[in-house]
Design an enzyme around this catalytic site. Structure first.
Site, PDB file in Angstrom:
ATOM      1  N   PHE A 119       0.857  -1.185   0.000  1.00 29.66           N
ATOM      2  CA  PHE A 119       0.000   0.000   0.000  1.00 29.66           C
ATOM      3  C   PHE A 119       0.895   1.237   0.000  1.00 29.66           C
ATOM      4  CE2 PHE A 119      -4.622   0.581   0.799  1.00 29.66           C
ATOM      5  CZ  PHE A 119      -5.052  -0.674   0.414  1.00 29.66           C
ATOM      6  N   GLN A 240      -8.623  13.567   4.752  1.00 30.35           N
ATOM      7  CA  GLN A 240      -7.989  12.871   3.637  1.00 30.35           C
ATOM      8  C   GLN A 240      -8.933  12.795   2.448  1.00 30.35           C
ATOM      9  OE1 GLN A 240      -6.919   8.427   3.777  1.00 30.35           O
ATOM     10  NE2 GLN A 240      -5.011   9.568   3.757  1.00 30.35           N
ATOM     11  N   HIS A 242      -9.365  10.824  -0.784  1.00 30.98           N
ATOM     12  CA  HIS A 242      -8.846   9.600  -1.390  1.00 30.98           C
ATOM     13  C   HIS A 242      -8.697   9.841  -2.884  1.00 30.98           C
ATOM     14  CE1 HIS A 242      -8.319   5.471  -2.582  1.00 30.98           C
ATOM     15  NE2 HIS A 242      -8.277   5.102  -1.322  1.00 30.98           N
ATOM     16  N   LEU A 252     -15.856   4.500  -3.343  1.00 31.39           N
ATOM     17  CA  LEU A 252     -14.407   4.283  -3.280  1.00 31.39           C
ATOM     18  C   LEU A 252     -13.926   3.116  -4.132  1.00 31.39           C
ATOM     19  CD1 LEU A 252     -11.757   5.064  -1.687  1.00 31.39           C
ATOM     20  CD2 LEU A 252     -12.218   3.030  -0.369  1.00 31.39           C
ATOM     21  N   GLU A 255      -7.230   1.643  -2.772  1.00 27.54           N
ATOM     22  CA  GLU A 255      -5.820   1.734  -3.140  1.00 27.54           C
ATOM     23  C   GLU A 255      -5.243   0.347  -3.427  1.00 27.54           C
ATOM     24  OE1 GLU A 255      -3.828   4.518  -0.519  1.00 27.54           O
ATOM     25  OE2 GLU A 255      -2.050   3.260  -0.564  1.00 27.54           O
ATOM     26  N   ARG A 286      -1.351   9.281   0.051  1.00 27.10           N
ATOM     27  CA  ARG A 286      -2.620   9.702  -0.560  1.00 27.10           C
ATOM     28  C   ARG A 286      -2.719  11.193  -0.835  1.00 27.10           C
ATOM     29  NH1 ARG A 286      -6.856   5.760   2.670  1.00 27.10           N
ATOM     30  NH2 ARG A 286      -6.111   3.903   1.575  1.00 27.10           N
ATOM     31  N   HIS A 353     -12.665  11.392   2.280  1.00 27.11           N
ATOM     32  CA  HIS A 353     -12.639   9.982   2.659  1.00 27.11           C
ATOM     33  C   HIS A 353     -12.486   9.746   4.155  1.00 27.11           C
ATOM     34  CE1 HIS A 353     -11.821   5.752   2.239  1.00 27.11           C
ATOM     35  NE2 HIS A 353     -10.601   5.849   2.694  1.00 27.11           N
ATOM     36  N   ARG A 398      -3.337  10.140   6.936  1.00 28.22           N
ATOM     37  CA  ARG A 398      -3.330   8.729   7.325  1.00 28.22           C
ATOM     38  C   ARG A 398      -2.801   7.861   6.185  1.00 28.22           C
ATOM     39  NH1 ARG A 398      -6.969   4.227   6.595  1.00 28.22           N
ATOM     40  NH2 ARG A 398      -8.420   5.520   5.428  1.00 28.22           N
TER      41      ARG A 398
HETATM   42  C1  LIG Z   1     -15.173   3.007   1.596  1.00 24.50           C
HETATM   43  C2  LIG Z   1     -14.120   2.960   2.653  1.00 24.50           C
HETATM   44  C3  LIG Z   1     -13.070   2.057   2.557  1.00 24.50           C
HETATM   45  C4  LIG Z   1     -12.080   2.014   3.546  1.00 24.50           C
HETATM   46  N1  LIG Z   1     -11.052   1.103   3.435  1.00 24.50           N
HETATM   47  C5  LIG Z   1     -10.153   0.991   4.447  1.00 24.50           C
HETATM   48  C6  LIG Z   1      -9.155  -0.028   4.436  1.00 24.50           C
HETATM   49  O1  LIG Z   1      -9.086  -0.861   3.549  1.00 24.50           O
HETATM   50  N2  LIG Z   1      -8.283  -0.084   5.472  1.00 24.50           N
HETATM   51  C7  LIG Z   1      -8.327   0.807   6.510  1.00 24.50           C
HETATM   52  O2  LIG Z   1      -7.511   0.704   7.418  1.00 24.50           O
HETATM   53  N3  LIG Z   1      -9.272   1.764   6.542  1.00 24.50           N
HETATM   54  C8  LIG Z   1     -10.187   1.874   5.548  1.00 24.50           C
HETATM   55  N4  LIG Z   1     -11.147   2.850   5.608  1.00 24.50           N
HETATM   56  C9  LIG Z   1     -11.279   3.643   6.840  1.00 24.50           C
HETATM   57  C10 LIG Z   1     -11.908   2.791   7.922  1.00 24.50           C
HETATM   58  O3  LIG Z   1     -12.745   1.834   7.366  1.00 24.50           O
HETATM   59  C11 LIG Z   1     -12.717   3.626   8.915  1.00 24.50           C
HETATM   60  O4  LIG Z   1     -11.930   4.681   9.385  1.00 24.50           O
HETATM   61  C12 LIG Z   1     -13.134   2.760  10.094  1.00 24.50           C
HETATM   62  O5  LIG Z   1     -13.795   1.606   9.650  1.00 24.50           O
HETATM   63  C13 LIG Z   1     -14.010   3.501  11.085  1.00 24.50           C
HETATM   64  O6  LIG Z   1     -14.386   2.586  12.086  1.00 24.50           O
HETATM   65  P1  LIG Z   1     -15.111   3.036  13.415  1.00 24.50           P
HETATM   66  O7  LIG Z   1     -15.299   1.818  14.235  1.00 24.50           O
HETATM   67  O8  LIG Z   1     -14.395   4.179  13.999  1.00 24.50           O
HETATM   68  O9  LIG Z   1     -16.511   3.590  12.901  1.00 24.50           O
HETATM   69  P2  LIG Z   1     -17.616   2.998  11.894  1.00 24.50           P
HETATM   70  O10 LIG Z   1     -17.281   1.685  11.350  1.00 24.50           O
HETATM   71  O11 LIG Z   1     -17.917   4.095  10.939  1.00 24.50           O
HETATM   72  O12 LIG Z   1     -18.842   2.797  12.860  1.00 24.50           O
HETATM   73  C14 LIG Z   1     -19.486   3.877  13.504  1.00 24.50           C
HETATM   74  C15 LIG Z   1     -20.567   3.315  14.376  1.00 24.50           C
HETATM   75  O13 LIG Z   1     -21.120   4.354  15.152  1.00 24.50           O
HETATM   76  C16 LIG Z   1     -22.513   4.289  15.112  1.00 24.50           C
HETATM   77  N5  LIG Z   1     -23.021   5.629  15.392  1.00 24.50           N
HETATM   78  C17 LIG Z   1     -22.639   6.802  14.846  1.00 24.50           C
HETATM   79  N6  LIG Z   1     -23.313   7.811  15.398  1.00 24.50           N
HETATM   80  C18 LIG Z   1     -24.131   7.262  16.323  1.00 24.50           C
HETATM   81  C19 LIG Z   1     -25.082   7.781  17.222  1.00 24.50           C
HETATM   82  N7  LIG Z   1     -25.358   9.077  17.310  1.00 24.50           N
HETATM   83  N8  LIG Z   1     -25.762   6.905  18.005  1.00 24.50           N
HETATM   84  C20 LIG Z   1     -25.544   5.574  17.940  1.00 24.50           C
HETATM   85  N9  LIG Z   1     -24.641   5.040  17.103  1.00 24.50           N
HETATM   86  C21 LIG Z   1     -23.947   5.875  16.315  1.00 24.50           C
HETATM   87  C22 LIG Z   1     -22.844   3.738  13.759  1.00 24.50           C
HETATM   88  O14 LIG Z   1     -24.136   3.173  13.742  1.00 24.50           O
HETATM   89  C23 LIG Z   1     -21.735   2.690  13.632  1.00 24.50           C
HETATM   90  O15 LIG Z   1     -22.119   1.517  14.304  1.00 24.50           O
HETATM   91  C24 LIG Z   1     -12.146   2.900   4.624  1.00 24.50           C
HETATM   92  C25 LIG Z   1     -13.202   3.802   4.729  1.00 24.50           C
HETATM   93  C26 LIG Z   1     -14.169   3.848   3.752  1.00 24.50           C
HETATM   94  C27 LIG Z   1     -15.262   4.866   3.887  1.00 24.50           C
END
Ligand SMILES: Cc1cc2nc3c(=O)[nH]c(=O)nc-3n(C[C@H](O)[C@H](O)[C@H](O)COP(=O)(O)OP(=O)(O)OC[C@H]3O[C@@H](n4cnc5c(N)ncnc54)[C@H](O)[C@@H]3O)c2cc1C
Length: 587
Positions: A119, A240, A242, A252, A255, A286, A353, A398
């Site tokens: 990556f 960021q 993307h 998306l 990468e 990125r 992103h 990142r």
């Molecule tokens: C399309 C895409 C591809 C990606 N690919 C990669 C990758 O390959 N590798 C990598 O390292 N990173 C990647 N990223 C980044 C990474 O996936 C995210 O930063 C990460 O998954 C975020 O995880 P999280 O647990 O912080 O939040 P999330 O997985 O976004 O979960 C948030 C949670 O909070 C809950 N929530 C939010 N607000 C409230 C509220 N008010 N009340 C109750 N619940 C709430 C939602 O329901 C959800 O359950 C990618 C991101 C995207 C968008």
């Protein structure tokens, strides 16, 4: 309105990778844990992570955590806190093996070891040859991770509140955190969840930009709740973009495509990244690739009738590789760009992103903020992990696949810290009489507003303002105008009206409540960006094109109350090794 009260040891808001990794650790030691989520847990945005999770397993090329640490510090443009970065990179192999033992279905190499792919920004030997560090399950790594963690949580008896939206943080007169208020999304019922520890894992807020790769639920709710409760937001100018969102839709294209050998071309068919990053080319960091693409388009070398995008070419990889390693990408390209990458290149543009900033924490997941007496203290009872937190391991930019790693490392670390803290503070603190007041008055305002504006209209104005005035490149005049525009939008947010009050799924009410949070994220972003007069990582200013370590090697803190800015030093000292002093960043 009568409000139900429930007591838990720990309340977690968010069921993505970060929230679920923390919940698992806590439930397994027998604590009573509630996890709230706006959507079914396995639909959290983590599910769409495609490319992988970084760890220096060294299964393909030689590797070690210290090289990973160097790349992360460099990738962060030296704004990352080096103690937290060392902590994360040192634990990476352990947490990935732990996921493997939980049953996560990683792809395999011929010899049976976990498959890894290269990556952007990954190097061997402190800036040498390309490293191969991202552990992957095809192009559905987040899907595999989230389902594995969910199943584990079900067997550990974690209690999920599905389609419950956290509304506000409850703090007492001293400022200690005692839980949250929440609303059942379908019925509008409000509940007060009292807890000895409250952990936010609400994910990112990419929906503040018009073109973004994020899920509809990524409205920055945790940041909104924290900001309304007086907690500052850190480094919000750093978003960021993307390089490869599908042109016109933002979806998306990972990468991983470039990791597997795909590359970008302009309208002349030129592989232009060779000019901008002679060594790393398409696998430069990125921010570097996104800026190069923006320049190509600006200078008229974009593709299509409007010269407004570039092409991502991967047909040379052959149908077999595309079908086995990138099946989800192919599906997205066919569905959203009408291009089958086996034959045709995919039209792409840089797209918002990932949010590098967030709720300030230390590497134990404890929220740190000016509070009782000092400028920076641990806020009793409050923790944040994942994209909503700013540890800060990603600094100004990142590296790909470091976020999934961040979720599991700090999800676990915060849970371990909570377990220790609850030994010292084993009781619930008494709730103040007005614990639910803030949420009830927000709801009452929405209910009673007359002749207000439509929520969707104001949301649209907010997203357009962020996209136009705070995008990939930033200019002095657009930032100054942006500050005025976003202040005007923020005022409109306070006057929205729910036109359709029918309780069916309650969507209008939910969108209005989400807009309150998006407003906090957007205002913090615009003010912080206008104030930072340098270019660093993802924050690229036309009027200050260079990084300025003398004046700006520091974290921004933005306080919602009074739109006040403050700064704090970067933690340059790692835990055990020598620090990596700032130097010029080239790829
Ligand atoms: C399309 C895409 C591809 C990606 N690919 C990669 C990758 O390959 N590798 C990598 O390292 N990173 C990647 N990223 C980044 C990474 O996936 C995210 O930063 C990460 O998954 C975020 O995880 P999280 O647990 O912080 O939040 P999330 O997985 O976004 O979960 C948030 C949670 O909070 C809950 N929530 C939010 N607000 C409230 C509220 N008010 N009340 C109750 N619940 C709430 C939602 O329901 C959800 O359950 C990618 C991101 C995207 C968008």
């Amino acid at each position: 309105m009568t409000i139900i009260k429930r007591k838990f040891d720990v309340v977690i808001v968010g069921a993505g990778g970060a929230g679920m990794r923390a919940a698992l650790q806590l439930s397994e030691v027998g604590l009573k844990v509630a996890v709230l989520s706006k959507v079914f847990p396995t639909r959290s945005h983590t599910v769409s992570a495609q490319g992988g999770i970084a760890a220096s397993l060294g299964n393909v090329t030689e590797d070690n955590w210290h090289w990973h640490m160097y790349d992360t510090v460099k990738g962060s443009d030296y704004l990352g806190d080096q103690d937290a970065i060392e902590f994360m990179c040192r634990q990476a192999n352990e947490v990935v093996y732990e996921l493997e033992h939980f049953g996560m279905p990683f792809d395999r190499l011929e010899n049976g070891k976990i498959y890894q792919r290269p990556f952007g920004g990954q190097s061997q030997n402190f800036g040498g040859a390309q490293a191969t560090r991202s552990c992957a399950a095809a192009d559905r790594t987040g899907h595999a991770l989230l389902h594995t963690l969910y199943q584990r949580n079900v067997s550990a008896n974690t209690q999920f509140f599905v389609e419950w939206m956290g509304l506000d943080l409850i703090r007492d007169a001293q400022g200690d955190v005692l839980g949250v208020t929440a609303m059942e999304m379908e019925t509008g019922e409000v509940m007060l969840l009292q807890a000895k520890a409250t952990l936010f894992a609400t994910g990112g807020g990419g929906r503040i930009f018009q073109a973004n790769t994020n899920a509809l639920i990524n409205t920055g709710d945790g940041l909104g709740m924290a900001a309304r409760a007086g907690i500052p937001l850190e480094d919000m100018e750093f978003w960021q973009f993307h390089p490869t969102g599908i042109h016109g839709v933002g979806v998306l294209i990972s990468e991983a495509v470039r990791g597997e050998g795909g590359y970008l071309i302009n309208k002349d068919g030129e592989r232009f990244m060779e000019r901008y990053a002679p060594n790393a080319k398409d696998l430069a960091s990125r921010d570097v690739v996104a800026r190069a693409m923006t320049l190509e388009i600006k200078e008229g070398r974009g593709c299509g009738d409007d010269n407004d995008h570039l092409l991502l070419k991967l047909d040379h990889l052959g149908a077999d590789i595309i079908k086995s390693r990138l099946p989800g990408i192919r599906e997205l390209a066919i569905k959203f760009a009408h291009a089958d990458p086996i034959h045709d290149p995919i039209p792409v543009v840089p797209t918002a992103h990932y949010m590098m900033g967030g709720i300030p924490t230390n590497h134990y997941g404890q929220v740190v903020a000016p509070y009782k007496t000092g400028p920076e203290e641990v806020v009793t009872g409050f923790y944040a992990v994942g994209e909503c937190a700013c540890v800060s391991v990603h600094g100004a930019n990142r590296l790909g696949t470091n976020s999934l790693l961040d979720l599991v490392v700090f999800g676990r670390a915060a849970a371990n810290q909570i377990i220790e803290d609850l030994k010292i503070n084993p009781h619930h603190k008494p709730l103040p009489a007005d614990a639910a007041e803030k949420s009830l008055s927000r709801l009452a305002r929405l209910e009673n507003q007359k002749d207000g504006e439509n929520v969707a209209q104001v949301t649209d104005a907010l997203c357009k303002t962020m996209q136009t005035y705070c995008g990939v490149f930033r200019f002095e005049d657009t930032l100054l105008q942006g500050v005025e525009k976003i202040k005007a939008v923020a005022e409109r947010v306070g006057r929205t009206e729910i036109k359709d009050k029918s309780r069916v799924f309650n969507t209008a009410r939910i969108e209005a409540l989400e807009l309150d949070n998006m407003k906090e994220v957007a205002v913090a972003t615009m003010f912080s960006a206008e104030a930072r007069r340098e270019s660093r990582g993802a924050h690229a200013r036309d009027d200050f094109p260079e990084r300025d370590d003398d004046n700006w090697l520091k974290h921004t803190l933005f306080f919602s109350d009074g739109h006040r800015l403050d700064y704090k030093p970067v933690r340059l000292k790692p835990l055990t090794v020598d620090s990596f002093p700032p130097k010029k960043r080239t790829y």
